[in-house]
Design an enzyme around this catalytic site. Structure first.
Site, PDB file in Angstrom:
ATOM      1  N   ARG A  95       0.802  -1.220   0.000  1.00 38.27           N
ATOM      2  CA  ARG A  95       0.000   0.000   0.000  1.00 38.27           C
ATOM      3  C   ARG A  95       0.844   1.284   0.000  1.00 38.27           C
ATOM      4  NH1 ARG A  95      -5.448  -1.545   1.444  1.00 38.27           N
ATOM      5  NH2 ARG A  95      -5.633  -3.637   0.614  1.00 38.27           N
ATOM      6  N   GLU A 137      -4.566   4.308   5.863  1.00 37.42           N
ATOM      7  CA  GLU A 137      -4.333   4.077   4.441  1.00 37.42           C
ATOM      8  C   GLU A 137      -4.841   5.236   3.598  1.00 37.42           C
ATOM      9  OE1 GLU A 137      -5.895   0.909   1.135  1.00 37.42           O
ATOM     10  OE2 GLU A 137      -5.350   0.144   3.100  1.00 37.42           O
ATOM     11  N   SER A 189     -10.819   0.417   2.456  1.00 35.91           N
ATOM     12  CA  SER A 189     -10.166   0.100   3.728  1.00 35.91           C
ATOM     13  C   SER A 189      -9.581   1.363   4.354  1.00 35.91           C
ATOM     14  CB  SER A 189      -9.050  -0.919   3.519  1.00 35.91           C
ATOM     15  OG  SER A 189      -9.570  -2.131   3.011  1.00 35.91           O
TER      16      SER A 189
END
Length: 296
Positions: free
Chosen positions: A168, A290, A219
């Protein structure tokens, strides 16, 4: 400065359609450059005139502020930035192309490698920026090279092995002053029917496990480990279904915050802060956000 010279210009624009949380906020200007020259000219003039700006992809991994942005938000969703050029198994694509659209485009040309991305609501630029992934496959797996503008407006092309990337994250997330304008991927030859079946399977799994009926930005936190994903920690501190204003921790997947009606950026940020505090207090784990927070 005449902003109309740098692309398609809109004034005092609602950003609700441009972020997947559907936060109701505004920008003074929204600019859509149509090619590299218009983008470079805008960046040069914006810096000379000290005009604030930032690049917004599909708004699918971002939490916007609640007040009107005082500068220019740039969308690379016109002209050259939406081109797809296929040469055998090499595919060159503009930064503004949606990765979902690319997944179906290569499918029609007998290529495989993006079935995992058929449900990702992000642009190519955004997916490279955050190295988007699903089902243990990531954007960089099939990436060959990236062309971008550095902080001085210089055009640079680098191969994947020249760029840092990981779970990520990527060189571009670590150095956000660089602006991705184009990328080339290398895909394998595939079977169209097999790829279609895999895409349908992925869609079904997403629908069953994610709260797709509500606006969200996917997410919220990175998973600390494969064994203990973030949702387990959030569930463990009793925050599943917890709500602040219009922002709510999803009952279906605790690592999703959803807008159940009128959520503000502050509602979402406050809920994120509460989750991090509770998880740290009980488990000693620092959850890593994130999603990008934009404040102005």
């Amino acid at each position: 400065m005449n902003l109309n010279a740098f692309g398609i210009l809109e004034s005092h624009v609602s950003l609700k359609p441009y972020n997947t949380y559907r936060i109701e906020t505004f920008t003074k200007y929204l600019l859509h450059p149509r090619n590299k020259d218009e983008l470079c000219s805008f960046l040069k003039n914006a810096k000379e005139n000290k005009i604030p700006y930032f690049i917004l992809g599909n708004g699918s991994n971002v939490i916007l502020s609640d007040t009107e942005y005082p500068g220019v938000i740039v969308k690379l969703d016109e002209g050259d930035f939406t081109k797809i050029v296929i040469d055998d198994n090499h595919v060159t694509v503009g930064a503004g192309v949606m990765i979902q659209a690319l997944s179906y485009e290569i499918l029609d040309h007998g290529l495989k490698g993006l079935e995992w991305a058929s449900g990702i609501p992000g642009t190519i630029g955004g997916c490279i920026f955050g190295n988007a992934e699903a089902y243990k496959v990531c954007t960089f797996d099939s990436l060959e090279s990236v062309t971008y503008l550095d902080s001085q407006g210089k055009e640079i092309t680098k191969f994947k092995n020249e760029l840092s990337y990981g779970y990520r994250t990527s060189f571009f997330k670590e150095h956000p002053e660089n602006i991705i304008i184009e990328a080339t991927f290398c895909f394998e030859k595939g079977n169209k029917e097999e790829s279609k079946l895999l895409i349908e399977d992925r869609k079904k799994r997403r629908f069953e496990s994610q709260p797709l009926q509500y606006p969200s930005a996917g997410s919220v936190f990175r998973n600390p480990s494969a064994e203990m994903p973030s949702w387990r920690y959030i569930d463990g501190v009793g925050l599943k279904s917890y709500q602040i204003g219009g922002a709510k921790v999803s009952e279906k997947h605790a690592n999703f915050i959803v807008n159940v009606g009128g959520a503000t950026g502050k509602d979402i940020r406050d809920l994120i802060q509460l989750i991090r505090e509770k998880v740290k207090e009980k488990y000693g784990v620092d959850l890593v956000l994130e999603q990008e927070q934009k404040s102005w």
